[in-house]
Scaffold this motif. Structure first.
Motif, PDB file in Angstrom:
ATOM      1  N   TRP A 152       3.269  11.216  -5.821  1.00  0.00           N
ATOM      2  CA  TRP A 152       4.149  11.769  -6.823  1.00  0.00           C
ATOM      3  C   TRP A 152       3.355  12.353  -8.002  1.00  0.00           C
ATOM      4  O   TRP A 152       3.648  13.431  -8.491  1.00  0.00           O
ATOM      5  N   LEU A 153       2.321  11.637  -8.425  1.00  0.00           N
ATOM      6  CA  LEU A 153       1.516  12.107  -9.548  1.00  0.00           C
ATOM      7  C   LEU A 153       0.635  13.287  -9.166  1.00  0.00           C
ATOM      8  O   LEU A 153       0.284  14.102 -10.018  1.00  0.00           O
ATOM      9  N   ASP A 154       0.251  13.387  -7.880  1.00  0.00           N
ATOM     10  CA  ASP A 154      -0.590  14.500  -7.434  1.00  0.00           C
ATOM     11  C   ASP A 154       0.174  15.812  -7.331  1.00  0.00           C
ATOM     12  O   ASP A 154      -0.440  16.875  -7.295  1.00  0.00           O
ATOM     13  N   LEU A 155       1.498  15.739  -7.269  1.00  0.00           N
ATOM     14  CA  LEU A 155       2.278  16.976  -7.196  1.00  0.00           C
ATOM     15  C   LEU A 155       2.238  17.660  -8.555  1.00  0.00           C
ATOM     16  O   LEU A 155       2.823  17.197  -9.516  1.00  0.00           O
TER      17      LEU A 155
ATOM     18  N   ASP B 133       0.828  -1.206   0.000  1.00  0.00           N
ATOM     19  CA  ASP B 133       0.000   0.000   0.000  1.00  0.00           C
ATOM     20  C   ASP B 133       0.861   1.254   0.000  1.00  0.00           C
ATOM     21  O   ASP B 133       0.521   2.251  -0.646  1.00  0.00           O
ATOM     22  N   GLU B 134       1.992   1.229   0.712  1.00  0.00           N
ATOM     23  CA  GLU B 134       2.876   2.395   0.772  1.00  0.00           C
ATOM     24  C   GLU B 134       3.417   2.747  -0.609  1.00  0.00           C
ATOM     25  O   GLU B 134       3.583   3.918  -0.939  1.00  0.00           O
ATOM     26  N   GLU B 135       3.712   1.739  -1.404  1.00  0.00           N
ATOM     27  CA  GLU B 135       4.251   1.982  -2.737  1.00  0.00           C
ATOM     28  C   GLU B 135       3.193   2.603  -3.650  1.00  0.00           C
ATOM     29  O   GLU B 135       3.496   3.515  -4.429  1.00  0.00           O
ATOM     30  N   ILE B 136       1.958   2.141  -3.541  1.00  0.00           N
ATOM     31  CA  ILE B 136       0.862   2.744  -4.311  1.00  0.00           C
ATOM     32  C   ILE B 136       0.672   4.186  -3.855  1.00  0.00           C
ATOM     33  O   ILE B 136       0.482   5.093  -4.678  1.00  0.00           O
ATOM     34  N   SER B 137       0.756   4.424  -2.559  1.00  0.00           N
ATOM     35  CA  SER B 137       0.609   5.784  -2.018  1.00  0.00           C
ATOM     36  C   SER B 137       1.699   6.712  -2.529  1.00  0.00           C
ATOM     37  O   SER B 137       1.437   7.870  -2.845  1.00  0.00           O
ATOM     38  N   VAL B 138       2.922   6.205  -2.622  1.00  0.00           N
ATOM     39  CA  VAL B 138       4.036   7.021  -3.131  1.00  0.00           C
ATOM     40  C   VAL B 138       3.792   7.390  -4.583  1.00  0.00           C
ATOM     41  O   VAL B 138       4.007   8.534  -4.995  1.00  0.00           O
ATOM     42  N   ILE B 139       3.317   6.453  -5.374  1.00  0.00           N
ATOM     43  CA  ILE B 139       3.034   6.737  -6.792  1.00  0.00           C
ATOM     44  C   ILE B 139       1.939   7.794  -6.896  1.00  0.00           C
ATOM     45  O   ILE B 139       2.061   8.760  -7.651  1.00  0.00           O
ATOM     46  N   LYS B 140       0.867   7.634  -6.120  1.00  0.00           N
ATOM     47  CA  LYS B 140      -0.230   8.612  -6.146  1.00  0.00           C
ATOM     48  C   LYS B 140       0.248   9.985  -5.696  1.00  0.00           C
ATOM     49  O   LYS B 140      -0.098  11.007  -6.299  1.00  0.00           O
TER      50      LYS B 140
ATOM     51  N   VAL C 155      12.899   2.731 -11.920  1.00  0.00           N
ATOM     52  CA  VAL C 155      13.938   3.654 -12.340  1.00  0.00           C
ATOM     53  C   VAL C 155      13.297   5.023 -12.488  1.00  0.00           C
ATOM     54  O   VAL C 155      12.217   5.155 -13.074  1.00  0.00           O
ATOM     55  N   LEU C 156      13.950   6.051 -11.953  1.00  0.00           N
ATOM     56  CA  LEU C 156      13.415   7.404 -11.961  1.00  0.00           C
ATOM     57  C   LEU C 156      14.345   8.286 -12.770  1.00  0.00           C
ATOM     58  O   LEU C 156      15.543   8.340 -12.513  1.00  0.00           O
ATOM     59  N   LYS C 157      13.803   8.964 -13.767  1.00  0.00           N
ATOM     60  CA  LYS C 157      14.579   9.896 -14.579  1.00  0.00           C
ATOM     61  C   LYS C 157      14.165  11.302 -14.177  1.00  0.00           C
ATOM     62  O   LYS C 157      12.996  11.654 -14.273  1.00  0.00           O
ATOM     63  N   MET C 158      15.134  12.080 -13.701  1.00  0.00           N
ATOM     64  CA  MET C 158      14.830  13.413 -13.184  1.00  0.00           C
ATOM     65  C   MET C 158      15.623  14.462 -13.965  1.00  0.00           C
ATOM     66  O   MET C 158      16.840  14.371 -14.071  1.00  0.00           O
ATOM     67  N   LYS C 159      14.901  15.445 -14.489  1.00  0.00           N
ATOM     68  CA  LYS C 159      15.557  16.560 -15.168  1.00  0.00           C
ATOM     69  C   LYS C 159      16.012  17.556 -14.127  1.00  0.00           C
ATOM     70  O   LYS C 159      15.413  17.709 -13.078  1.00  0.00           O
TER      71      LYS C 159
ATOM     72  N   ILE D  55      22.525   7.383  -2.834  1.00  0.00           N
ATOM     73  CA  ILE D  55      22.073   8.652  -2.266  1.00  0.00           C
ATOM     74  C   ILE D  55      20.720   8.455  -1.602  1.00  0.00           C
ATOM     75  O   ILE D  55      20.052   7.441  -1.821  1.00  0.00           O
ATOM     76  N   GLN D  56      20.339   9.430  -0.793  1.00  0.00           N
ATOM     77  CA  GLN D  56      19.009   9.445  -0.205  1.00  0.00           C
ATOM     78  C   GLN D  56      18.356  10.754  -0.614  1.00  0.00           C
ATOM     79  O   GLN D  56      18.910  11.836  -0.395  1.00  0.00           O
ATOM     80  N   LEU D  57      17.181  10.659  -1.220  1.00  0.00           N
ATOM     81  CA  LEU D  57      16.461  11.840  -1.671  1.00  0.00           C
ATOM     82  C   LEU D  57      15.893  12.555  -0.459  1.00  0.00           C
ATOM     83  O   LEU D  57      15.294  11.929   0.411  1.00  0.00           O
ATOM     84  N   ASP D  58      16.087  13.881  -0.408  1.00  0.00           N
ATOM     85  CA  ASP D  58      15.649  14.614   0.772  1.00  0.00           C
ATOM     86  C   ASP D  58      14.504  15.577   0.504  1.00  0.00           C
ATOM     87  O   ASP D  58      14.093  16.311   1.391  1.00  0.00           O
ATOM     88  N   SER D  59      13.967  15.580  -0.707  1.00  0.00           N
ATOM     89  CA  SER D  59      12.822  16.439  -0.999  1.00  0.00           C
ATOM     90  C   SER D  59      11.984  15.803  -2.101  1.00  0.00           C
ATOM     91  O   SER D  59      12.414  14.860  -2.748  1.00  0.00           O
ATOM     92  N   GLY D  60      10.800  16.364  -2.281  1.00  0.00           N
ATOM     93  CA  GLY D  60       9.914  15.878  -3.331  1.00  0.00           C
ATOM     94  C   GLY D  60       9.130  14.652  -2.914  1.00  0.00           C
ATOM     95  O   GLY D  60       9.149  14.236  -1.760  1.00  0.00           O
ATOM     96  N   PRO D  61       8.444  14.059  -3.870  1.00  0.00           N
ATOM     97  CA  PRO D  61       7.551  12.942  -3.555  1.00  0.00           C
ATOM     98  C   PRO D  61       8.278  11.683  -3.106  1.00  0.00           C
ATOM     99  O   PRO D  61       7.697  10.835  -2.463  1.00  0.00           O
ATOM    100  N   PHE D  62       9.549  11.561  -3.453  1.00  0.00           N
ATOM    101  CA  PHE D  62      10.304  10.379  -3.083  1.00  0.00           C
ATOM    102  C   PHE D  62      11.264  10.662  -1.925  1.00  0.00           C
ATOM    103  O   PHE D  62      12.285  10.000  -1.787  1.00  0.00           O
ATOM    104  N   SER D  63      10.927  11.652  -1.093  1.00  0.00           N
ATOM    105  CA  SER D  63      11.813  11.982   0.022  1.00  0.00           C
ATOM    106  C   SER D  63      11.982  10.772   0.935  1.00  0.00           C
ATOM    107  O   SER D  63      11.073   9.962   1.099  1.00  0.00           O
TER     108      SER D  63
END
Length: 154
Positions: A96-99, A87-94, A148-152, A116-124
């Motif tokens: 991220w898309l809601d932002l 459920d947590e993984e579905i919540s993270v996807i939702k 896999v996450l591609k970030m500009k 690395i550890q992401l410290d901001s955004g939907p995948f913090s």
């Protein structure tokens, strides 16, 4: 009830999700908006985030009900058993898309293979491994989510 991953025919994700909803099966097909260009125009279209995949939430005993929908091919398996998504993984996807503000994520000097550890955004607070660094983007592997996450970056 668990979330399972259903593999669909190519380009059938939205149709399968609609059929499953009509049958009373809880499902989730994450969509993103992209600008597509034809020879005479540009148009914004909603496309699935994951090609040929739809998430369904149902009891283990009811798993065969999805095969009544046209376009469903099979379940995605992991280690010989149907893949279960938390459920947590579905919540993270939702989340991220809601932002809608396109949260900027900046990363200092990193090299391929760095953890690395992401410290901001939907995948913090998610741990990632840098797979690729170019002039315009980073490609990160989020092992805990199996994606896999591609970030500009600007």
């Amino acid at each position: 009830m668990n979330w399972y991953v259903v593999y669909t025919k190519p380009k059938w994700e939205k149709k399968v999700a609609e059929q499953l909803k009509n049958r009373g099966i809880a499902c989730y097909c994450p969509l993103i908006t992209q600008v597509r260009q034809w020879s005479d125009r540009k148009k914004k279209v909603e496309v699935p985030l994951f090609n040929s995949y739809v998430f369904v939430q149902l009891a283990d005993s009811e798993r065969n009900a999805v095969f009544q929908s046209v376009g469903v091919v099979r379940y995605l398996f992991w280690l010989g058993k149907p893949a279960i998504v938390r459920d947590e993984e579905i919540s993270v996807i939702k989340k991220w898309l809601d932002l809608s503000d396109g949260t900027d994520i900046s990363v200092g000097s990193v090299q391929v293979g760095d953890a690395i550890q992401l410290d901001s955004g939907p995948f913090s607070n998610q741990k990632a491994i840098v797979q690729e660094v170019t002039n315009t983007h980073y490609v990160l592997v989020l092992e805990s989510l199996g994606c896999v996450l591609k970030m500009k970056y600007k």
